[in-house]
Scaffold this active site. Structure first.
Site, short mmCIF file in Angstrom:
data_model
loop_
_atom_site.label_atom_id
_atom_site.label_comp_id
_atom_site.label_asym_id
_atom_site.label_seq_id
_atom_site.Cartn_x
_atom_site.Cartn_y
_atom_site.Cartn_z
N SER A 104 -3.68 -6.05 1.02
CA SER A 104 -4.61 -5.06 0.46
C SER A 104 -4.01 -4.36 -0.76
CB SER A 104 -4.95 -3.99 1.51
OG SER A 104 -5.34 -4.59 2.71
N1 SAH Z 1 -1.98 -5.65 6.60
C1 SAH Z 1 -1.84 -6.93 5.97
C2 SAH Z 1 -3.15 -7.42 5.42
C3 SAH Z 1 -3.43 -8.83 5.82
S1 SAH Z 1 -5.04 -9.42 5.54
C4 SAH Z 1 -0.73 -6.91 4.92
O1 SAH Z 1 -0.16 -5.85 4.63
O2 SAH Z 1 -0.40 -7.98 4.43
C5 SAH Z 1 -5.74 -9.29 7.15
C6 SAH Z 1 -5.15 -10.13 8.22
O3 SAH Z 1 -5.94 -9.97 9.39
C7 SAH Z 1 -5.10 -11.62 7.96
O4 SAH Z 1 -3.77 -12.04 8.00
C8 SAH Z 1 -5.92 -12.23 9.09
O5 SAH Z 1 -5.40 -13.45 9.58
C9 SAH Z 1 -5.82 -11.14 10.14
N2 SAH Z 1 -6.84 -11.17 11.19
C10 SAH Z 1 -8.16 -11.44 11.09
N3 SAH Z 1 -8.74 -11.38 12.31
C11 SAH Z 1 -7.75 -11.05 13.20
C12 SAH Z 1 -7.69 -10.85 14.60
N4 SAH Z 1 -8.78 -10.97 15.40
N5 SAH Z 1 -6.51 -10.55 15.17
C13 SAH Z 1 -5.39 -10.43 14.41
N6 SAH Z 1 -5.37 -10.62 13.10
C14 SAH Z 1 -6.54 -10.92 12.49
#
Ligand code: SAH
Length: 261
Positions: A104
């Site tokens: 993000s």
């Molecule tokens: N906080 C992260 C942002 C990653 S993007 C950072 O700092 O990099 C969001 C993430 O949510 C993705 O990696 C995606 O695979 C994950 N995601 C989506 N659905 C999910 C679920 N049900 N459980 C765990 N992770 C999930």
């Protein structure tokens, strides 16, 4: 043996940044070898200074919690992205982290973490207790959370990113971060109840497990599909009387999906 020329080895390849902490800078003419922090190619600048400018922009944009600004100034975002993207790490932009996911924007991370810190229980207990992050991704936000919360449980459904986050976080030795491979739609009951729950992926509806695992006085911050189909930031507070929901600005997050892959 040839005597070492002052300053020579530290700047030889033109990629090493100036040393980050002014307090550690040697007085003129008193060079002594110091381990320069390993920097990815392409940052080309002192990352502490670039980060400090990012923090100034966050403050100008309305982030006023000192703890958040300090955390954003501490965590080296460029270490969480591909080295080819490191020179964009301190711009206010989301960046790809592999497997079609993104880290993000700094302003969104700061905004959401600040919202968590405004939870009722934070005032009552003098700090943010246990937090659950859904969507570990590359681990960046987990590292930011580790600076402001007592304990962080972070769950990721994609094995590749779960492992990447582990690699990225290892050198930071954050003993209050727990990485879990699993489906965050089910929350993580073993760590419940949470003072804060923060989701980095947006679904169509709030998974019931999240509200169930929220402590009284705790706060949930998550992107969610809004009325017009666009995503909005949702804040849910658990009070002694029940759940209180507020809809904030529109946002753009990757989709929340179920199951492990
Ligand atoms: N906080 C992260 C942002 C990653 S993007 C950072 O700092 O990099 C969001 C993430 O949510 C993705 O990696 C995606 O695979 C994950 N995601 C989506 N659905 C999910 C679920 N049900 N459980 C765990 N992770 C999930």
């Amino acid at each position: 043996m040839q005597p070492r020329r002052p300053g020579f080895p530290a700047r030889i390849d033109g990629l090493q940044p100036p040393r980050a902490t002014p307090a550690a800078a040697p007085a003129a003419g008193s060079w002594r070898p110091a381990p320069a922090p390993p920097m990815p190619q392409g940052v080309g600048l002192d990352s502490a200074a670039v980060r400090a400018r990012m923090v100034q922009r966050l403050a100008a944009g309305g982030v006023d919690a000192q703890a958040v600004l300090q955390a954003m100034g501490t965590v080296q975002r460029h270490r969480f992205v591909d080295s080819a993207l490191a020179n964009q790490a301190y711009e206010d932009t989301s960046l790809p982290i592999g497997l079609a996911q993104t880290i993000s924007k700094p302003s969104v991370v700061a905004r959401m973490v600040q919202l968590l810190l405004e939870a009722e229980c934070v005032r009552g207990q003098g700090g943010l207790g246990r937090v659950l992050e859904i969507g570990t991704g590359c681990g960046y936000q987990a590292a930011v959370l580790a600076c402001v919360a007592r304990e962080v449980h972070t769950i990721e459904r994609l094995r590749g990113l779960h492992e990447k986050a582990r690699e990225n976080l290892r050198p930071l030795r954050l003993n209050n971060v727990h990485l879990i491979l699993g489906d965050g739609m089910l929350g993580y009951p073993r760590g419940a109840p949470y003072a804060g729950i923060i989701a980095a992926a947006g679904g169509d509806a709030l998974p019931p497990a999240w509200c169930e695992q929220l402590a009284v006085g705790g706060r949930l911050v998550a992107p969610m599909a809004g009325a017009g189909g666009q995503q909005v930031l949702l804040v849910v507070d658990r009070t002694a009387q029940g759940l209180k929901q507020s809809v904030l600005e529109s946002v753009h997050f990757v989709p929340l999906k179920s199951g492990i892959a």
